[in-house]
Design a protein around this motif. Structure first.
Motif, PDB file in Angstrom:
ATOM      1  N   VAL A  51      -8.791 -17.516 -37.390  1.00 48.02           N
ATOM      2  CA  VAL A  51      -9.686 -18.472 -38.057  1.00 48.02           C
ATOM      3  C   VAL A  51     -10.958 -18.660 -37.241  1.00 48.02           C
ATOM      4  O   VAL A  51     -12.074 -18.631 -37.783  1.00 48.02           O
ATOM      5  N   VAL A  52     -10.815 -18.841 -35.929  1.00 42.86           N
ATOM      6  CA  VAL A  52     -11.993 -19.021 -35.076  1.00 42.86           C
ATOM      7  C   VAL A  52     -12.844 -17.751 -35.073  1.00 42.86           C
ATOM      8  O   VAL A  52     -14.073 -17.817 -35.141  1.00 42.86           O
ATOM      9  N   GLY A  53     -12.199 -16.584 -35.031  1.00 39.87           N
ATOM     10  CA  GLY A  53     -12.949 -15.329 -35.075  1.00 39.87           C
ATOM     11  C   GLY A  53     -13.728 -15.168 -36.356  1.00 39.87           C
ATOM     12  O   GLY A  53     -14.880 -14.706 -36.353  1.00 39.87           O
ATOM     13  N   THR A  54     -13.122 -15.557 -37.470  1.00 41.89           N
ATOM     14  CA  THR A  54     -13.820 -15.474 -38.757  1.00 41.89           C
ATOM     15  C   THR A  54     -15.005 -16.434 -38.790  1.00 41.89           C
ATOM     16  O   THR A  54     -16.096 -16.074 -39.247  1.00 41.89           O
ATOM     17  N   ASN A  55     -14.795 -17.662 -38.291  1.00 41.35           N
ATOM     18  CA  ASN A  55     -15.905 -18.617 -38.255  1.00 41.35           C
ATOM     19  C   ASN A  55     -17.012 -18.153 -37.317  1.00 41.35           C
ATOM     20  O   ASN A  55     -18.186 -18.302 -37.625  1.00 41.35           O
ATOM     21  N   ALA A  56     -16.650 -17.579 -36.181  1.00 44.61           N
ATOM     22  CA  ALA A  56     -17.659 -17.081 -35.245  1.00 44.61           C
ATOM     23  C   ALA A  56     -18.454 -15.951 -35.877  1.00 44.61           C
ATOM     24  O   ALA A  56     -19.664 -15.833 -35.677  1.00 44.61           O
ATOM     25  N   PHE A  57     -17.799 -15.118 -36.664  1.00 39.99           N
ATOM     26  CA  PHE A  57     -18.487 -14.017 -37.335  1.00 39.99           C
ATOM     27  C   PHE A  57     -19.428 -14.537 -38.419  1.00 39.99           C
ATOM     28  O   PHE A  57     -20.558 -14.074 -38.556  1.00 39.99           O
ATOM     29  N   LEU A  58     -18.958 -15.527 -39.192  1.00 34.47           N
ATOM     30  CA  LEU A  58     -19.761 -16.038 -40.310  1.00 34.47           C
ATOM     31  C   LEU A  58     -20.905 -16.925 -39.847  1.00 34.47           C
ATOM     32  O   LEU A  58     -22.003 -16.858 -40.399  1.00 34.47           O
ATOM     33  N   VAL A  59     -20.668 -17.789 -38.857  1.00 34.90           N
ATOM     34  CA  VAL A  59     -21.695 -18.739 -38.425  1.00 34.90           C
ATOM     35  C   VAL A  59     -22.704 -18.083 -37.506  1.00 34.90           C
ATOM     36  O   VAL A  59     -23.883 -18.408 -37.534  1.00 34.90           O
ATOM     37  N   GLY A  60     -22.246 -17.161 -36.670  1.00 34.10           N
ATOM     38  CA  GLY A  60     -23.170 -16.415 -35.816  1.00 34.10           C
ATOM     39  C   GLY A  60     -23.420 -17.081 -34.479  1.00 34.10           C
ATOM     40  O   GLY A  60     -22.516 -17.640 -33.865  1.00 34.10           O
ATOM     41  N   ASP A  61     -24.676 -17.057 -34.028  1.00 34.68           N
ATOM     42  CA  ASP A  61     -25.037 -17.507 -32.679  1.00 34.68           C
ATOM     43  C   ASP A  61     -24.864 -19.007 -32.473  1.00 34.68           C
ATOM     44  O   ASP A  61     -24.738 -19.473 -31.351  1.00 34.68           O
ATOM     45  N   TRP A  62     -24.895 -19.791 -33.522  1.00 28.88           N
ATOM     46  CA  TRP A  62     -24.759 -21.245 -33.384  1.00 28.88           C
ATOM     47  C   TRP A  62     -23.384 -21.618 -32.836  1.00 28.88           C
ATOM     48  O   TRP A  62     -23.233 -22.597 -32.114  1.00 28.88           O
ATOM     49  N   PHE A  63     -22.376 -20.821 -33.138  1.00 27.96           N
ATOM     50  CA  PHE A  63     -20.990 -21.099 -32.763  1.00 27.96           C
ATOM     51  C   PHE A  63     -20.698 -20.405 -31.445  1.00 27.96           C
ATOM     52  O   PHE A  63     -20.096 -19.349 -31.385  1.00 27.96           O
ATOM     53  N   ASP A  64     -21.141 -21.002 -30.326  1.00 27.41           N
ATOM     54  CA  ASP A  64     -21.051 -20.378 -29.011  1.00 27.41           C
ATOM     55  C   ASP A  64     -19.654 -20.570 -28.415  1.00 27.41           C
ATOM     56  O   ASP A  64     -18.805 -21.251 -28.974  1.00 27.41           O
ATOM     57  N   TRP A  65     -19.408 -19.969 -27.220  1.00 28.74           N
ATOM     58  CA  TRP A  65     -18.077 -19.973 -26.612  1.00 28.74           C
ATOM     59  C   TRP A  65     -17.497 -21.365 -26.417  1.00 28.74           C
ATOM     60  O   TRP A  65     -16.315 -21.569 -26.715  1.00 28.74           O
ATOM     61  N   PRO A  66     -18.244 -22.354 -25.927  1.00 22.40           N
ATOM     62  CA  PRO A  66     -17.616 -23.683 -25.773  1.00 22.40           C
ATOM     63  C   PRO A  66     -17.129 -24.257 -27.099  1.00 22.40           C
ATOM     64  O   PRO A  66     -16.032 -24.817 -27.175  1.00 22.40           O
ATOM     65  N   GLN A  67     -17.917 -24.105 -28.155  1.00 17.23           N
ATOM     66  CA  GLN A  67     -17.490 -24.583 -29.466  1.00 17.23           C
ATOM     67  C   GLN A  67     -16.297 -23.783 -29.983  1.00 17.23           C
ATOM     68  O   GLN A  67     -15.407 -24.316 -30.637  1.00 17.23           O
ATOM     69  N   GLN A  68     -16.277 -22.490 -29.683  1.00 12.60           N
ATOM     70  CA  GLN A  68     -15.159 -21.656 -30.128  1.00 12.60           C
ATOM     71  C   GLN A  68     -13.862 -22.061 -29.443  1.00 12.60           C
ATOM     72  O   GLN A  68     -12.803 -22.104 -30.075  1.00 12.60           O
ATOM     73  N   VAL A  69     -13.922 -22.364 -28.158  1.00 13.95           N
ATOM     74  CA  VAL A  69     -12.712 -22.776 -27.437  1.00 13.95           C
ATOM     75  C   VAL A  69     -12.206 -24.103 -27.974  1.00 13.95           C
ATOM     76  O   VAL A  69     -11.002 -24.282 -28.194  1.00 13.95           O
ATOM     77  N   VAL A  70     -13.110 -25.058 -28.195  1.00 14.48           N
ATOM     78  CA  VAL A  70     -12.708 -26.348 -28.766  1.00 14.48           C
ATOM     79  C   VAL A  70     -12.123 -26.135 -30.159  1.00 14.48           C
ATOM     80  O   VAL A  70     -11.088 -26.716 -30.509  1.00 14.48           O
ATOM     81  N   ALA A  71     -12.773 -25.308 -30.961  1.00 15.93           N
ATOM     82  CA  ALA A  71     -12.260 -25.025 -32.314  1.00 15.93           C
ATOM     83  C   ALA A  71     -10.881 -24.366 -32.242  1.00 15.93           C
ATOM     84  O   ALA A  71      -9.997 -24.683 -33.044  1.00 15.93           O
ATOM     85  N   PHE A  72     -10.672 -23.461 -31.287  1.00 14.74           N
ATOM     86  CA  PHE A  72      -9.371 -22.817 -31.130  1.00 14.74           C
ATOM     87  C   PHE A  72      -8.297 -23.849 -30.812  1.00 14.74           C
ATOM     88  O   PHE A  72      -7.193 -23.807 -31.373  1.00 14.74           O
ATOM     89  N   ILE A  73      -8.601 -24.781 -29.909  1.00 17.18           N
ATOM     90  CA  ILE A  73      -7.634 -25.818 -29.557  1.00 17.18           C
ATOM     91  C   ILE A  73      -7.313 -26.688 -30.766  1.00 17.18           C
ATOM     92  O   ILE A  73      -6.144 -26.973 -31.049  1.00 17.18           O
ATOM     93  N   VAL A  74      -8.338 -27.090 -31.507  1.00 15.43           N
ATOM     94  CA  VAL A  74      -8.124 -27.955 -32.670  1.00 15.43           C
ATOM     95  C   VAL A  74      -7.356 -27.219 -33.763  1.00 15.43           C
ATOM     96  O   VAL A  74      -6.385 -27.742 -34.318  1.00 15.43           O
ATOM     97  N   VAL A  75      -7.765 -25.988 -34.072  1.00 14.22           N
ATOM     98  CA  VAL A  75      -7.091 -25.228 -35.132  1.00 14.22           C
ATOM     99  C   VAL A  75      -5.662 -24.897 -34.714  1.00 14.22           C
ATOM    100  O   VAL A  75      -4.744 -24.933 -35.540  1.00 14.22           O
ATOM    101  N   SER A  76      -5.429 -24.621 -33.437  1.00 18.90           N
ATOM    102  CA  SER A  76      -4.058 -24.374 -32.958  1.00 18.90           C
ATOM    103  C   SER A  76      -3.198 -25.608 -33.157  1.00 18.90           C
ATOM    104  O   SER A  76      -2.051 -25.511 -33.615  1.00 18.90           O
ATOM    105  N   ALA A  77      -3.740 -26.776 -32.806  1.00 20.90           N
ATOM    106  CA  ALA A  77      -2.984 -28.021 -32.972  1.00 20.90           C
ATOM    107  C   ALA A  77      -2.657 -28.266 -34.444  1.00 20.90           C
ATOM    108  O   ALA A  77      -1.532 -28.667 -34.782  1.00 20.90           O
ATOM    109  N   VAL A  78      -3.619 -28.023 -35.326  1.00 19.93           N
ATOM    110  CA  VAL A  78      -3.379 -28.203 -36.759  1.00 19.93           C
ATOM    111  C   VAL A  78      -2.329 -27.212 -37.253  1.00 19.93           C
ATOM    112  O   VAL A  78      -1.419 -27.573 -38.012  1.00 19.93           O
ATOM    113  N   CYS A  79      -2.417 -25.957 -36.817  1.00 21.62           N
ATOM    114  CA  CYS A  79      -1.431 -24.948 -37.229  1.00 21.62           C
ATOM    115  C   CYS A  79      -0.038 -25.307 -36.731  1.00 21.62           C
ATOM    116  O   CYS A  79       0.948 -25.162 -37.465  1.00 21.62           O
ATOM    117  N   ILE A  80       0.061 -25.775 -35.504  1.00 23.20           N
ATOM    118  CA  ILE A  80       1.368 -26.171 -34.969  1.00 23.20           C
ATOM    119  C   ILE A  80       1.919 -27.357 -35.748  1.00 23.20           C
ATOM    120  O   ILE A  80       3.100 -27.387 -36.110  1.00 23.20           O
TER     121      ILE A  80
END
Length: 160
Positions: A51-80
Motif C-alpha cells: 500500500v505504501v509503495g503504491t501511494n509513493a508511486f502515485l503521489v511522487g516526490d511529495w511522499f518522502d521517506w519520513p512520511q512513507q515510514v510513518v504511513a507504513f507504521i499506520v497502515v501496518s497497525a490498521v492491517c493488524i
C-alpha cells in the motif's frame, strides 16, 4: 566515499530502483516469507508495504521517506487490527472428533447396512469407505446408527 552515489555511478541505478520500488519489493518478500514461515503475521506487513509503495508511486516526490515510514507504521497497525478482527471473529470449534481416529468422527452417523449383521458382524458404506460393523442381528438394508468403535469395527444400533 560519499554517502549517496554520484550521477553516472553504477550504484546510482541501484539506489534509484530501491527508492522507486523498494516498498513493493519489501512487500512481495514479506508475502513470500509468509508462505514459508509458520504463523499469520508477515502478511499484514507485506500488505502495508504494498500500500505504501503504491501511494509513493502515485503521489511522487511529495511522499518522502519520513512520511512513507510513518504511513507504513499506520497502515501496518490498521492491517493488524483488521486481521485480528477477521481471524478472531469465528473461533475454531472443536466438535470432539479426534483428528487421527477416523472412526471417532463417524459416531452418531446413520447409514443402511450393505450386508446383514450375522453372528454379530456386517458391513455398511459411509462416505467413500466400507466399514465392518458389529451389533444385533439385522437384515441387509436396515438403518443403523454408529454408537462407537472398537479399532476399525464400528459398533451400531438399529434406528427406530
Amino acid at each position: 566515499m560519499p554517502a549517496h552515489p554520484q550521477p553516472g555511478d553504477p550504484m546510482e541505478a541501484l539506489f534509484q530502483t530501491l527508492a522507486d520500488y523498494g516498498w513493493w519489493i519489501a512487500g512481495l518478500v514479506l508475502l513470500i516469507l509468509e508462505v514459508v514461515v509458520p504463523g499469520a503475521y508477515l502478511v499484514f506487513f507485506g500488505i502495508a508495504a504494498l500500500v505504501v509503495g503504491t501511494n509513493a508511486f502515485l503521489v511522487g516526490d511529495w511522499f518522502d521517506w519520513p512520511q512513507q515510514v510513518v504511513a507504513f507504521i499506520v497502515v501496518s497497525a490498521v492491517c493488524i487490527y483488521l486481521g485480528r478482527r477477521w481471524y478472531g471473529r469465528d473461533p475454531v470449534k472443536d466438535e470432539g472428533a479426534p483428528l487421527n481416529r477416523r472412526t471417532g468422527r463417524l459416531v452418531g452417523r446413520e447409514a443402511r447396512l450393505t450386508e446383514a449383521i450375522v453372528s454379530g458382524r456386517g458391513r455398511v458404506a459411509i462416505e467413500d469407505s466400507w466399514w465392518t460393523v458389529s451389533g444385533p442381528e439385522l437384515p441387509e438394508g436396515a438403518r443403523v446408527r454408529v454408537i462407537g468403535a472398537d479399532g476399525a469395527v464400528l459398533q451400531v444400533e438399529p434406528v427406530e
